[in-house]
Design a protein around this motif. Structure first.
Motif, PDB file in Angstrom:
ATOM      1  N   LYS A  68       0.862  -1.306  -0.093  1.00 35.18           N
ATOM      2  CA  LYS A  68      -0.210  -0.082   0.094  1.00 35.18           C
ATOM      3  C   LYS A  68       0.812   1.208   0.206  1.00 35.18           C
ATOM      4  O   LYS A  68       0.619   2.199  -0.669  1.00 35.18           O
ATOM      5  CB  LYS A  68      -1.061   0.037   1.024  1.00 35.18           C
ATOM      6  N   LYS A  69       2.030   1.203   0.677  1.00 34.47           N
ATOM      7  CA  LYS A  69       2.753   2.618   0.600  1.00 34.47           C
ATOM      8  C   LYS A  69       3.376   2.951  -0.520  1.00 34.47           C
ATOM      9  O   LYS A  69       3.456   3.794  -0.884  1.00 34.47           O
ATOM     10  CB  LYS A  69       3.872   2.064   1.896  1.00 34.47           C
ATOM     11  N   PHE A  70       3.784   1.638  -1.277  1.00 37.95           N
ATOM     12  CA  PHE A  70       4.436   2.089  -2.545  1.00 37.95           C
ATOM     13  C   PHE A  70       3.339   2.563  -3.518  1.00 37.95           C
ATOM     14  O   PHE A  70       3.679   3.314  -4.223  1.00 37.95           O
ATOM     15  CB  PHE A  70       5.184   0.526  -2.938  1.00 37.95           C
ATOM     16  N   PHE A  71       2.252   1.763  -3.382  1.00 38.63           N
ATOM     17  CA  PHE A  71       1.212   2.166  -4.338  1.00 38.63           C
ATOM     18  C   PHE A  71       0.902   3.694  -4.222  1.00 38.63           C
ATOM     19  O   PHE A  71       0.649   4.498  -5.259  1.00 38.63           O
ATOM     20  CB  PHE A  71      -0.155   1.430  -4.015  1.00 38.63           C
ATOM     21  N   LYS A  72       0.641   4.215  -2.686  1.00 36.95           N
ATOM     22  CA  LYS A  72       0.505   5.570  -2.730  1.00 36.95           C
ATOM     23  C   LYS A  72       1.625   6.469  -3.210  1.00 36.95           C
ATOM     24  O   LYS A  72       1.491   7.592  -3.859  1.00 36.95           O
ATOM     25  CB  LYS A  72       0.342   5.786  -0.957  1.00 36.95           C
ATOM     26  N   LYS A  73       2.745   6.024  -3.132  1.00 37.41           N
ATOM     27  CA  LYS A  73       3.995   6.894  -3.632  1.00 37.41           C
ATOM     28  C   LYS A  73       3.959   6.994  -5.134  1.00 37.41           C
ATOM     29  O   LYS A  73       4.227   7.818  -5.854  1.00 37.41           O
ATOM     30  CB  LYS A  73       5.221   6.268  -3.440  1.00 37.41           C
ATOM     31  N   LEU A  74       3.345   5.704  -5.715  1.00 34.43           N
ATOM     32  CA  LEU A  74       3.527   5.838  -7.246  1.00 34.43           C
ATOM     33  C   LEU A  74       2.104   6.834  -7.558  1.00 34.43           C
ATOM     34  O   LEU A  74       2.477   7.352  -8.649  1.00 34.43           O
ATOM     35  CB  LEU A  74       2.823   4.433  -7.613  1.00 34.43           C
ATOM     36  N   ALA A  75       0.979   6.970  -6.972  1.00 31.94           N
ATOM     37  CA  ALA A  75      -0.046   7.467  -7.228  1.00 31.94           C
ATOM     38  C   ALA A  75       0.246   9.090  -7.063  1.00 31.94           C
ATOM     39  O   ALA A  75       0.061   9.889  -8.060  1.00 31.94           O
ATOM     40  CB  ALA A  75      -1.250   7.199  -6.319  1.00 31.94           C
ATOM     41  N   VAL A  76       0.997   9.269  -6.038  1.00 33.53           N
ATOM     42  CA  VAL A  76       1.143  10.814  -5.626  1.00 33.53           C
ATOM     43  C   VAL A  76       2.410  11.382  -6.761  1.00 33.53           C
ATOM     44  O   VAL A  76       2.198  12.505  -7.182  1.00 33.53           O
ATOM     45  CB  VAL A  76       2.058  10.863  -4.265  1.00 33.53           C
ATOM     46  N   THR A  77       3.267  10.513  -6.832  1.00 37.80           N
ATOM     47  CA  THR A  77       4.415  10.830  -7.982  1.00 37.80           C
ATOM     48  C   THR A  77       3.653  10.920  -9.482  1.00 37.80           C
ATOM     49  O   THR A  77       4.170  11.995  -9.883  1.00 37.80           O
ATOM     50  CB  THR A  77       5.512   9.690  -8.011  1.00 37.80           C
ATOM     51  N   SER A  78       2.930  10.115  -9.671  1.00 36.07           N
ATOM     52  CA  SER A  78       2.166  10.337 -11.229  1.00 36.07           C
ATOM     53  C   SER A  78       1.470  11.359 -11.292  1.00 36.07           C
ATOM     54  O   SER A  78       1.453  12.259 -12.104  1.00 36.07           O
ATOM     55  CB  SER A  78       1.285   9.014 -11.192  1.00 36.07           C
ATOM     56  N   TRP A  79       0.658  11.795 -10.088  1.00 37.49           N
ATOM     57  CA  TRP A  79      -0.471  12.827 -10.186  1.00 37.49           C
ATOM     58  C   TRP A  79       0.185  14.468 -10.181  1.00 37.49           C
ATOM     59  O   TRP A  79       0.031  15.294 -10.710  1.00 37.49           O
ATOM     60  CB  TRP A  79      -1.637  12.894  -9.162  1.00 37.49           C
ATOM     61  N   PHE A  80       1.337  14.362  -9.418  1.00 35.47           N
ATOM     62  CA  PHE A  80       2.035  15.509  -9.113  1.00 35.47           C
ATOM     63  C   PHE A  80       3.129  15.803 -10.153  1.00 35.47           C
ATOM     64  O   PHE A  80       3.911  17.018  -9.832  1.00 35.47           O
ATOM     65  CB  PHE A  80       2.483  15.734  -7.750  1.00 35.47           C
ATOM     66  N   SER A  81       3.530  14.776 -10.916  1.00 31.44           N
ATOM     67  CA  SER A  81       4.650  14.833 -11.769  1.00 31.44           C
ATOM     68  C   SER A  81       4.554  16.013 -13.001  1.00 31.44           C
ATOM     69  O   SER A  81       5.620  16.639 -13.391  1.00 31.44           O
ATOM     70  CB  SER A  81       5.020  13.750 -12.644  1.00 31.44           C
ATOM     71  N   GLY A  82       3.482  16.508 -13.331  1.00 26.20           N
ATOM     72  CA  GLY A  82       3.305  17.409 -14.414  1.00 26.20           C
ATOM     73  C   GLY A  82       2.864  18.882 -13.938  1.00 26.20           C
ATOM     74  O   GLY A  82       2.990  19.543 -14.540  1.00 26.20           O
ATOM     75  N   ILE A  83       2.637  18.921 -12.492  1.00 32.38           N
ATOM     76  CA  ILE A  83       2.176  20.409 -12.041  1.00 32.38           C
ATOM     77  C   ILE A  83       3.398  21.307 -12.178  1.00 32.38           C
ATOM     78  O   ILE A  83       3.138  22.567 -12.508  1.00 32.38           O
ATOM     79  CB  ILE A  83       1.658  20.162 -10.726  1.00 32.38           C
ATOM     80  N   PRO A  84       4.816  21.127 -11.712  1.00 36.00           N
ATOM     81  CA  PRO A  84       5.787  22.005 -11.616  1.00 36.00           C
ATOM     82  C   PRO A  84       6.205  22.616 -12.951  1.00 36.00           C
ATOM     83  O   PRO A  84       6.092  23.787 -13.139  1.00 36.00           O
ATOM     84  CB  PRO A  84       6.972  21.463 -11.156  1.00 36.00           C
ATOM     85  N   VAL A  85       6.149  21.554 -14.253  1.00 35.13           N
ATOM     86  CA  VAL A  85       6.618  21.893 -15.315  1.00 35.13           C
ATOM     87  C   VAL A  85       5.557  22.795 -15.873  1.00 35.13           C
ATOM     88  O   VAL A  85       5.521  23.759 -16.604  1.00 35.13           O
ATOM     89  CB  VAL A  85       7.138  20.689 -16.214  1.00 35.13           C
ATOM     90  N   GLY A  86       4.034  22.112 -15.830  1.00 27.21           N
ATOM     91  CA  GLY A  86       2.926  22.657 -16.205  1.00 27.21           C
ATOM     92  C   GLY A  86       2.798  24.232 -15.697  1.00 27.21           C
ATOM     93  O   GLY A  86       2.395  25.098 -16.824  1.00 27.21           O
ATOM     94  N   SER A  87       3.011  24.462 -14.584  1.00 26.16           N
ATOM     95  CA  SER A  87       2.903  25.675 -13.848  1.00 26.16           C
ATOM     96  C   SER A  87       3.945  27.005 -14.542  1.00 26.16           C
ATOM     97  O   SER A  87       3.573  27.747 -14.918  1.00 26.16           O
ATOM     98  CB  SER A  87       2.913  25.871 -12.308  1.00 26.16           C
ATOM     99  N   LEU A  88       5.356  26.182 -14.616  1.00 19.65           N
ATOM    100  CA  LEU A  88       6.318  27.162 -15.253  1.00 19.65           C
ATOM    101  C   LEU A  88       5.960  27.471 -16.522  1.00 19.65           C
ATOM    102  O   LEU A  88       6.110  28.596 -17.022  1.00 19.65           O
ATOM    103  CB  LEU A  88       7.654  26.429 -14.971  1.00 19.65           C
ATOM    104  N   GLN A  89       5.557  26.425 -17.404  1.00 24.57           N
ATOM    105  CA  GLN A  89       5.316  26.660 -18.912  1.00 24.57           C
ATOM    106  C   GLN A  89       4.196  27.576 -19.093  1.00 24.57           C
ATOM    107  O   GLN A  89       4.398  28.440 -19.957  1.00 24.57           O
ATOM    108  CB  GLN A  89       5.376  25.588 -19.665  1.00 24.57           C
TER     109      GLN A  89
END
Length: 241
Positions: A68-89
């Motif tokens: 469960k811990k690893f699944f949560k890490k995968l989900a959080v990483t996936s969902w937040f991966s595009g936010i920094p680059v998307g906001s900057l661009q």
């Protein structure tokens, strides 16, 4: 995967049923920013591929690795991966001066479409967008490729062919979705700007933002025995008549 549907379909439906097709600058920025969640979709597809890899190639340690811990890490990483680059661009894109024309010949707002209205040198922005997109989408693609190479290798090493159809049935739906996602995105963004007409660009964009996500439930539901049984009954009835 319905990320693109959530971003593009609501505004597209409003444009179809309403005479007012205007979108304000704030809505335009929000629309463009959320469109970068395509990176999130790449990470989610790679996480699913890795899940298949562990289940098929290392089944005895599956519950230990995919906890469960690893699944949560995968989900959080996936969902937040595009936010920094998307906001900057998005912030960088809308800092450019725009020409007076404000008629957008498209059904959604994304960076390539908005760039057509930029009245300044956008070379650095385009290079940054290309490098950032490559860095963030290529690793998930490599994970998917690595996972399926090892899954196929495991299938071929099986002493009997009894278990192969089950593995193929489990992974085929995901593999079809991956092919559609990367294939249509490549056709849309990799060729030079001048190779496609405006209508062709809109058709290609429609294919991977609307049609492909609509096919996902159908593709994944084909794994269900109930769905398969219903389809067989319908086809048999048609053959009878």
């Amino acid at each position: 995967m319905h990320i693109f549907n959530l971003v593009t379909v609501p505004k597209m439906l409003m444009n179809l049923v309403s005479k007012n097709k205007d979108i304000y600058c704030s809505g335009d920025m929000t629309h463009t920013n959320f469109f970068f969640f395509g990176i999130t979709e790449s990470f989610l597809l790679s996480a699913m591929a890795y899940n298949h890899y562990v289940a098929r190639c290392d089944p005895l340690r599956y519950t230990t690795i995919m906890n469960k811990k690893f699944f949560k890490k995968l989900a959080v990483t996936s969902w937040f991966s595009g936010i920094p680059v998307g906001s900057l661009q998005t912030t960088w894109l809308f800092s450019f001066p725009f020409c007076r024309s404000n008629e957008l010949n498209h059904f959604f707002c994304n960076a390539p479409t908005i760039l057509e209205f930029v009245y300044a040198d956008s070379y650095l922005f385009e290079m940054f967008a290309l490098i950032a997109s490559t860095i963030l989408t290529f690793p998930p693609f490599l994970i998917i490729l690595f996972s399926y190479v090892h899954i196929i290798s495991t299938m071929l090493k099986m002493p009997t062919a009894i278990g192969r159809p089950k593995i193929f049935s489990t992974c085929s739906s995901h593999l079809i979705v991956v092919t559609l996602f990367y294939g249509m995105a490549s056709f849309t963004y990799l060729p030079p700007k001048s190779i496609y007409s405006t209508n062709t660009k809109k058709l290609l964009s429609l294919s991977y933002t609307v049609f492909t996500p609509m096919l996902n439930p159908i593709i994944y539901s084909l794994r269900s025995n109930e769905v398969k049984g219903t389809l067989k009954r319908i086809l048999n009835k048609r053959n009878v008549f």
